[in-house]
Motif scaffolding. Structure first.
Motif, PDB file in Angstrom:
ATOM      1  N   ILE A   1       0.841  -1.196   0.000  1.00 46.34           N
ATOM      2  CA  ILE A   1       0.000   0.000   0.000  1.00 46.34           C
ATOM      3  C   ILE A   1       0.876   1.246   0.000  1.00 46.34           C
ATOM      4  N   GLN A   2       1.989   1.212   0.724  1.00 45.13           N
ATOM      5  CA  GLN A   2       2.869   2.374   0.813  1.00 45.13           C
ATOM      6  C   GLN A   2       3.716   2.561  -0.444  1.00 45.13           C
ATOM      7  N   THR A   3       3.992   1.450  -1.160  1.00 46.73           N
ATOM      8  CA  THR A   3       4.881   1.564  -2.319  1.00 46.73           C
ATOM      9  C   THR A   3       4.145   1.808  -3.630  1.00 46.73           C
ATOM     10  N   ASN A   4       2.962   1.215  -3.782  1.00 46.44           N
ATOM     11  CA  ASN A   4       2.196   1.449  -5.017  1.00 46.44           C
ATOM     12  C   ASN A   4       0.702   1.385  -4.721  1.00 46.44           C
ATOM     13  N   GLY A   5      -0.096   1.781  -5.645  1.00 43.46           N
ATOM     14  CA  GLY A   5      -1.537   1.842  -5.436  1.00 43.46           C
ATOM     15  C   GLY A   5      -2.249   0.503  -5.540  1.00 43.46           C
TER      16      GLY A   5
END
Length: 69
Positions: A32-36
């Motif tokens: 979630i923090q790195t990509n959508g």
């Protein structure tokens, strides 16, 4: 024999549920923090957890109505 088969299926589904929860927590949440796409994967994993939980409850209700022979 049906009691043992249902019990085995229930235990297997519980194992799958635990494995899916681990994947959700340690694979999808960090995404979630790195990509959508992580949020979509987490949503799908959570839906799968709910479906597996419903199946486990169905197995338990069946086990409650059968004699353990």
């Amino acid at each position: 024999m049906p009691y043992q088969a249902i019990l085995l299926a229930k235990v297997g589904f519980v194992g799958l549920l635990v494995a899916l929860a681990v994947v959700n927590r340690y694979v999808f949440v960090p995404q979630i923090q790195t990509n959508g796409r992580g949020i979509e994967k987490l949503r799908n994993g959570t839906i799968a957890e709910v479906v597996l939980s419903a199946a486990i409850i169905a197995f338990v209700s069946l086990l409650g109505s059968l004699p353990p022979s």
